[in-house]
Design a protein around this motif. Structure first.
Motif, PDB file in Angstrom:
ATOM      1  N   ARG A 116       9.185  -8.509  -2.073  1.00  0.00           N
ATOM      2  CA  ARG A 116       8.054  -9.343  -1.662  1.00  0.00           C
ATOM      3  C   ARG A 116       8.408 -10.225  -0.464  1.00  0.00           C
ATOM      4  O   ARG A 116       7.624 -10.305   0.494  1.00  0.00           O
ATOM      5  CB  ARG A 116       7.587 -10.193  -2.837  1.00  0.00           C
ATOM      6  N   PRO A 117       9.563 -10.898  -0.432  1.00  0.00           N
ATOM      7  CA  PRO A 117       9.879 -11.689   0.768  1.00  0.00           C
ATOM      8  C   PRO A 117      10.028 -10.837   2.023  1.00  0.00           C
ATOM      9  O   PRO A 117       9.669 -11.282   3.125  1.00  0.00           O
ATOM     10  CB  PRO A 117      11.203 -12.370   0.397  1.00  0.00           C
ATOM     11  N   ILE A 118      10.554  -9.627   1.877  1.00  0.00           N
ATOM     12  CA  ILE A 118      10.746  -8.765   3.047  1.00  0.00           C
ATOM     13  C   ILE A 118       9.410  -8.347   3.633  1.00  0.00           C
ATOM     14  O   ILE A 118       9.272  -8.176   4.858  1.00  0.00           O
ATOM     15  CB  ILE A 118      11.589  -7.534   2.654  1.00  0.00           C
ATOM     16  N   ARG A 119       8.396  -8.229   2.781  1.00  0.00           N
ATOM     17  CA  ARG A 119       7.074  -7.783   3.246  1.00  0.00           C
ATOM     18  C   ARG A 119       6.192  -8.931   3.710  1.00  0.00           C
ATOM     19  O   ARG A 119       5.053  -8.703   4.108  1.00  0.00           O
ATOM     20  CB  ARG A 119       6.371  -7.012   2.126  1.00  0.00           C
ATOM     21  N   ASN A 120       6.711 -10.148   3.645  1.00  0.00           N
ATOM     22  CA  ASN A 120       5.936 -11.327   4.043  1.00  0.00           C
ATOM     23  C   ASN A 120       6.505 -11.864   5.354  1.00  0.00           C
ATOM     24  O   ASN A 120       7.670 -12.249   5.432  1.00  0.00           O
ATOM     25  CB  ASN A 120       6.018 -12.405   2.951  1.00  0.00           C
ATOM     26  N   ALA A 121       5.671 -11.876   6.386  1.00  0.00           N
ATOM     27  CA  ALA A 121       6.132 -12.296   7.713  1.00  0.00           C
ATOM     28  C   ALA A 121       6.564 -13.758   7.743  1.00  0.00           C
ATOM     29  O   ALA A 121       7.378 -14.145   8.597  1.00  0.00           O
ATOM     30  CB  ALA A 121       5.030 -12.055   8.749  1.00  0.00           C
ATOM     31  N   HIS A 122       6.054 -14.572   6.844  1.00  0.00           N
ATOM     32  CA  HIS A 122       6.430 -15.991   6.839  1.00  0.00           C
ATOM     33  C   HIS A 122       7.922 -16.171   6.583  1.00  0.00           C
ATOM     34  O   HIS A 122       8.555 -17.053   7.182  1.00  0.00           O
ATOM     35  CB  HIS A 122       5.624 -16.747   5.785  1.00  0.00           C
ATOM     36  N   TYR A 123       8.471 -15.357   5.698  1.00  0.00           N
ATOM     37  CA  TYR A 123       9.894 -15.477   5.420  1.00  0.00           C
ATOM     38  C   TYR A 123      10.718 -15.182   6.668  1.00  0.00           C
ATOM     39  O   TYR A 123      11.711 -15.868   6.944  1.00  0.00           O
ATOM     40  CB  TYR A 123      10.297 -14.516   4.299  1.00  0.00           C
ATOM     41  N   TRP A 124      10.328 -14.166   7.437  1.00  0.00           N
ATOM     42  CA  TRP A 124      11.076 -13.820   8.642  1.00  0.00           C
ATOM     43  C   TRP A 124      10.912 -14.898   9.710  1.00  0.00           C
ATOM     44  O   TRP A 124      11.847 -15.172  10.472  1.00  0.00           O
ATOM     45  CB  TRP A 124      10.612 -12.462   9.162  1.00  0.00           C
ATOM     46  N   HIS A 220       8.793 -30.874  18.047  1.00  0.00           N
ATOM     47  CA  HIS A 220       9.265 -30.278  16.790  1.00  0.00           C
ATOM     48  C   HIS A 220       8.087 -29.980  15.864  1.00  0.00           C
ATOM     49  O   HIS A 220       8.057 -28.934  15.199  1.00  0.00           O
ATOM     50  CB  HIS A 220      10.237 -31.239  16.101  1.00  0.00           C
ATOM     51  N   HIS A 221       7.137 -30.907  15.817  1.00  0.00           N
ATOM     52  CA  HIS A 221       5.978 -30.722  14.944  1.00  0.00           C
ATOM     53  C   HIS A 221       5.160 -29.510  15.374  1.00  0.00           C
ATOM     54  O   HIS A 221       4.683 -28.729  14.529  1.00  0.00           O
ATOM     55  CB  HIS A 221       5.116 -31.988  14.964  1.00  0.00           C
ATOM     56  N   ALA A 222       4.993 -29.339  16.683  1.00  0.00           N
ATOM     57  CA  ALA A 222       4.215 -28.195  17.181  1.00  0.00           C
ATOM     58  C   ALA A 222       4.910 -26.880  16.843  1.00  0.00           C
ATOM     59  O   ALA A 222       4.266 -25.903  16.424  1.00  0.00           O
ATOM     60  CB  ALA A 222       4.012 -28.331  18.689  1.00  0.00           C
ATOM     61  N   VAL A 223       6.227 -26.820  17.020  1.00  0.00           N
ATOM     62  CA  VAL A 223       6.973 -25.603  16.682  1.00  0.00           C
ATOM     63  C   VAL A 223       6.895 -25.333  15.185  1.00  0.00           C
ATOM     64  O   VAL A 223       6.681 -24.188  14.741  1.00  0.00           O
ATOM     65  CB  VAL A 223       8.428 -25.730  17.152  1.00  0.00           C
ATOM     66  N   ALA A 224       7.073 -26.388  14.379  1.00  0.00           N
ATOM     67  CA  ALA A 224       7.015 -26.214  12.929  1.00  0.00           C
ATOM     68  C   ALA A 224       5.632 -25.779  12.476  1.00  0.00           C
ATOM     69  O   ALA A 224       5.492 -24.949  11.567  1.00  0.00           O
ATOM     70  CB  ALA A 224       7.411 -27.518  12.231  1.00  0.00           C
ATOM     71  N   LYS A 225       4.604 -26.314  13.107  1.00  0.00           N
ATOM     72  CA  LYS A 225       3.246 -25.930  12.727  1.00  0.00           C
ATOM     73  C   LYS A 225       2.989 -24.460  13.023  1.00  0.00           C
ATOM     74  O   LYS A 225       2.315 -23.763  12.261  1.00  0.00           O
ATOM     75  CB  LYS A 225       2.228 -26.801  13.466  1.00  0.00           C
ATOM     76  N   GLY A 226       3.533 -23.968  14.150  1.00  0.00           N
ATOM     77  CA  GLY A 226       3.323 -22.574  14.501  1.00  0.00           C
ATOM     78  C   GLY A 226       4.168 -21.615  13.690  1.00  0.00           C
ATOM     79  O   GLY A 226       3.718 -20.499  13.378  1.00  0.00           O
ATOM     80  N   MET A 227       5.398 -22.010  13.327  1.00  0.00           N
ATOM     81  CA  MET A 227       6.312 -21.098  12.660  1.00  0.00           C
ATOM     82  C   MET A 227       6.422 -21.337  11.153  1.00  0.00           C
ATOM     83  O   MET A 227       6.705 -20.399  10.394  1.00  0.00           O
ATOM     84  CB  MET A 227       7.705 -21.209  13.282  1.00  0.00           C
ATOM     85  N   LEU A 228       6.245 -22.572  10.731  1.00  0.00           N
ATOM     86  CA  LEU A 228       6.424 -22.909   9.318  1.00  0.00           C
ATOM     87  C   LEU A 228       5.117 -23.242   8.615  1.00  0.00           C
ATOM     88  O   LEU A 228       5.128 -23.490   7.404  1.00  0.00           O
ATOM     89  CB  LEU A 228       7.379 -24.102   9.173  1.00  0.00           C
TER      90      LEU A 228
END
Length: 459
Positions: A116-124, A220-228
């Motif tokens: 499941r984590p491998i198939r979820n782009a958020h984990y990557w 940092h907040h902008a990067v985190a919002k886009g990636m996390l």
């Protein structure tokens, strides 16, 4: 008039600037702590994640690498959550977390769960953030923030700690500046020149510190919002899962209700109709034998059984398809339920509920209220009950939720239990993606609230 307006603008502008500048300063200590802490976190994350990930990649050929990679993705998720948690120090808006499980309800198995984590782009993305992006931007922001803080605070206090620095052998550099700019410093001693220049630098760096540190934290907040952060597709996935869960709850609730209806019909009207059939057969035999008195007695008993069966069928049908609900709407149907209850009932029903509730919502709410009133009469020992139905507006002012409360002054103690009435009602409300809440302390009173979201009205 023009002069007064100009003066007012000139007076308000500085006040607005200093007020904004003051608010920026209140966030500066938190931003400074965050920029230092996130650098430490980034150095730890790149060390841990790189070691785990490349170890897992190297061991993929012997299968054991797959669980290591999966574990690395979970560790990356933990570092990402820690980064988002540290952002709280900056005073910037909270970043909503993503949808970690996008699998359809009911799908599972060992390999589905493992991968499941491998198939979820958020984990990557979290892994990329922890291994590459965060270390780079954290190093840059750490260097800038520490330099700004050092020059700002060090320049303001150089007059104190600079005196302890050994002089001579190049330790004094102020005379070079005074020699290069004699028109500015004249015969000022080199120590005075150094203190003056450090003080100017300290004032400039300290004055601009809220903007510099705030800007780095905002980056940092902008990067985190886009990636996390959360994506729009996460909301869609959550919506699909909620719809599936609601549909499953509705199907289960309807199945339970039908089984209960079948049992009630079997135990009630069906038995009376069988008895009625037997009485009619006996009545026929008495009539043929000419026993008028016995025939009249059987006729009276048969009529009583027929009336009882009719009353029971009416009571059962009230929770299935009440004609009043279809003809006059939910408000009138709820009022009829209250009027037919052998208790003192206080009603507060907003007639506007008829214009915004769909037929499905109206049927379910009617059934739930009717069942709640039945429970009050049978089990609560109450002498009075209050029924309130109202609409709760959203932030735009449009009704978004139907709130229905049934409150009695009985003995209390009502609670959800598997296979019992309140649990079935909760499943019915859950089928509409709503919520049923119960507050029933021992000794009463009992408050049961059904909160059902309303579908938006299409133009």
């Amino acid at each position: 008039m023009t002069t007064m307006t100009t003066d007012a603008v000139a007076t308000d502008a500085p006040a607005g600037f200093w007020s904004s500048y003051g608010r920026a300063w209140t966030r500066t200590p938190g931003s400074a702590v965050y920029l230092i802490a996130v650098f430490v976190l980034a150095m730890i994350s790149v060390s841990v994640l790189a070691s785990l990930f490349w170890t897992g990649v190297g061991l993929l050929v012997v299968v054991v690498g797959l669980p290591i990679i999966v574990g690395t993705l979970f560790v990356a998720r933990g570092f990402g959550l820690a980064d988002r948690g540290l952002l709280w120090l900056t005073g910037l808006p909270q970043i909503q977390g993503p949808e970690w499980n996008r699998d359809k309800p009911g799908t599972g198995g060992f390999w589905m769960t493992l991968t499941r984590p491998i198939r979820n782009a958020h984990y990557w993305l979290y892994l990329t953030h922890g291994m590459i992006v965060s270390p780079i931007i954290s190093t840059i922001s750490f260097a800038i923030s520490t330099a700004w803080i050092s020059v700002g605070l060090g320049g303001l206090t150089y007059w104190f700690w600079g005196a302890f620095i050994p002089r001579g052998d190049g330790g004094e550099w102020g005379h070079y500046v005074s020699d290069a700019l004699p028109w500015l410093f004249g015969s000022t001693p080199s120590w005075g020149v150094e203190v003056t220049l450090y003080l100017i630098a300290g004032i400039v760096f300290t004055f601009t510190m809220p903007w510099v540190l705030g800007g780095l934290a905002l980056g940092h907040h902008a990067v985190a919002k886009g990636m996390l952060g959360r994506w729009r597709s996460d909301d869609l996935a959550a919506e699909v899962r909620a719809e599936a869960a609601a549909r499953g709850a509705a199907v289960h609730a309807e199945d339970v209700a039908l089984r209960r209806l079948e049992r009630d019909i079997h135990d009630g009207p069906q038995q009376r109709l069988v008895r009625l059939q037997l009485d009619l057969a006996a009545l026929e035999r008495r009539a043929e034998a000419g026993d008028a008195d016995a025939a009249a007695e059987l006729a009276r008993e048969a009529r009583g059984h027929a009336k009882a069966a009719l009353d029971e069928l009416r009571a059962l049908s009230s929770g299935v398809a009440p004609p009043l609900l279809q003809d006059r709407g939910l408000a009138a149907a709820l009022s009829a339920v209250a009027a037919g209850t052998p208790l003192v009932v206080h009603t507060d029903i907003d007639p506007a509920i008829d214009t915004v509730t769909s037929p499905e919502v109206a049927r379910t709410v009617y059934f739930v209220v009717a069942e709640l009133f039945t429970n009050v009469v049978k089990h609560s020992g109450a002498s009075a009950v209050t029924l309130k139905a109202s609409l709760r507006p959203s932030v735009t002012g449009v009704p978004s939720t139907l709130d229905v409360w049934v409150v009695d002054n009985g003995r209390g103690g009502a609670a959800f239990a598997p296979g019992h009435g309140l649990e079935g009602l909760r499943e019915r409300i859950a089928g509409l993606r709503g919520m049923l809440v119960v507050d029933s302390p021992a000794g009463g009173p009992t408050s049961v609230g059904a909160h059902v979201p309303l579908a938006p009205t299409l133009p």
